[in-house]
Write a protein that holds these residues in place. Sequence first.
Motif, mmCIF file in Angstrom:
data_model
loop_
_atom_site.group_PDB
_atom_site.id
_atom_site.type_symbol
_atom_site.label_atom_id
_atom_site.label_comp_id
_atom_site.label_asym_id
_atom_site.label_seq_id
_atom_site.Cartn_x
_atom_site.Cartn_y
_atom_site.Cartn_z
ATOM 1 N N MET A 1 3.933 -48.259 -2.175
ATOM 2 C CA MET A 1 5.111 -49.090 -2.064
ATOM 3 C C MET A 1 5.483 -49.046 -0.575
ATOM 4 O O MET A 1 5.453 -48.071 0.023
ATOM 5 N N GLU A 2 5.817 -50.227 0.023
ATOM 6 C CA GLU A 2 6.537 -50.080 1.266
ATOM 7 C C GLU A 2 7.956 -50.329 1.443
ATOM 8 O O GLU A 2 8.406 -50.164 2.301
ATOM 9 N N SER A 3 8.470 -50.673 0.088
ATOM 10 C CA SER A 3 9.861 -51.006 -0.075
ATOM 11 C C SER A 3 10.111 -50.384 -1.532
ATOM 12 O O SER A 3 9.448 -50.327 -2.394
ATOM 13 N N GLU B 1 12.770 -47.607 4.090
ATOM 14 C CA GLU B 1 14.454 -47.826 4.154
ATOM 15 C C GLU B 1 15.009 -47.286 2.847
ATOM 16 O O GLU B 1 14.432 -47.341 1.688
ATOM 17 N N LEU B 2 15.975 -46.172 2.731
ATOM 18 C CA LEU B 2 16.399 -45.867 1.888
ATOM 19 C C LEU B 2 17.932 -46.028 1.596
ATOM 20 O O LEU B 2 18.529 -45.919 0.360
ATOM 21 N N CYS B 3 18.551 -46.645 2.475
ATOM 22 C CA CYS B 3 20.210 -46.976 2.642
ATOM 23 C C CYS B 3 20.421 -48.291 2.171
ATOM 24 O O CYS B 3 21.369 -48.875 2.390
ATOM 25 N N GLY B 4 19.132 -49.171 2.100
ATOM 26 C CA GLY B 4 19.605 -50.688 1.754
ATOM 27 C C GLY B 4 19.817 -51.484 3.035
ATOM 28 O O GLY B 4 20.524 -52.455 2.847
ATOM 29 N N GLU B 5 19.263 -51.048 4.136
ATOM 30 C CA GLU B 5 19.384 -51.649 5.328
ATOM 31 C C GLU B 5 18.136 -52.017 6.054
ATOM 32 O O GLU B 5 17.067 -51.668 5.378
ATOM 33 N N GLY B 6 18.196 -52.859 6.994
ATOM 34 C CA GLY B 6 16.903 -53.228 7.551
ATOM 35 C C GLY B 6 16.678 -54.784 7.377
ATOM 36 O O GLY B 6 17.439 -55.546 6.731
ATOM 37 N N ASN C 1 14.726 -58.151 5.729
ATOM 38 C CA ASN C 1 14.712 -58.783 4.440
ATOM 39 C C ASN C 1 12.999 -58.278 4.311
ATOM 40 O O ASN C 1 12.083 -58.555 4.858
ATOM 41 N N VAL C 2 12.952 -58.053 2.841
ATOM 42 C CA VAL C 2 11.462 -57.988 2.397
ATOM 43 C C VAL C 2 10.834 -59.301 1.738
ATOM 44 O O VAL C 2 11.343 -60.094 1.261
ATOM 45 N N VAL C 3 9.628 -59.494 2.061
ATOM 46 C CA VAL C 3 8.880 -60.597 1.953
ATOM 47 C C VAL C 3 7.714 -60.117 1.141
ATOM 48 O O VAL C 3 7.077 -59.270 1.502
ATOM 49 N N ASP C 4 7.397 -60.850 -0.005
ATOM 50 C CA ASP C 4 6.162 -60.611 -0.858
ATOM 51 C C ASP C 4 4.975 -61.003 -0.591
ATOM 52 O O ASP C 4 4.838 -61.586 0.789
#
Length: 263
Positions: free
Chosen positions: A73-75, A117-122, A124-127
């Motif tokens: 898992m990367e995210s 990331e654990l804080c919900g920042e950064g 956007n996630v791309v599949d």
Amino acid sequence: AAEWQRRRAAAPGRPPTPARRRGSRHNHLSAPRQPLQPTMGVRGEIDKSGWHLIKPSRKESKYYQMNLSFMEMESLVDVEKAVFLCHPPAGANAPQEPGPRKLKHSSIRLNNNSIVELCGEGANVVDEQGVDLGPPPSLEMALSHVVADLSMIRWIDLSFNNIRVFGDCFKCMPSLQVLNLQANRISDLKQVKRLGELPKLKKLSLFGNPIEEKKHYRSYVITVCPLVGQLDFSVVTNQERDTAAGWAFTFRRKLNPEEKGEK
């Protein structure tokens, strides 16, 4: 004695008594002892890394371990999919696709992934298909979709990831007692101060991070997390606490910069 053994062996309904071995202290051959095997589940978990979960109470004994390690898992957006693969739903009407769950677990293993990331920042996630999934979810949001009650989590392993910042993401776990953050990329020592707000934290692991190389690392962690009794798999001794107290008094201005303006 020989006559008595002969009559005892001839008595009906009684099994013959085995002969006494020369040099033996007992009249029977004791079976070899079987080694104790670590069990997981009802009475607590024993982890391969040596982190032993404190035995849960009778009320919490039905809570089990959620193992999501080595899932690439990367995210945290992939938590629902990982839970579906590792803990598939059972039953005739069980869902066939990943989705929200309400599982009862008191310990979470997310080690040996590539989580950043654990804080919900950064970013956007791309599949894999190039679809933008939005910003990554925080640890609280991701676990709230698969765990029934976050306040029951007592043990979490996030070792061997790429975590740099964790912020206040553990505030949603007031019962957390064991936290493993070893072998990440945490470089800001001030973040550890937030872990001191956890009321039940007893075991903490941060070695393998860049902060471990900083001066007075251990004294700082012992000062800001006074309830921790085991740091980096090593018991915190009274001598270390005394040393940390002296260090904290010397550097009290740096530890509490808000006090500078009082005098």
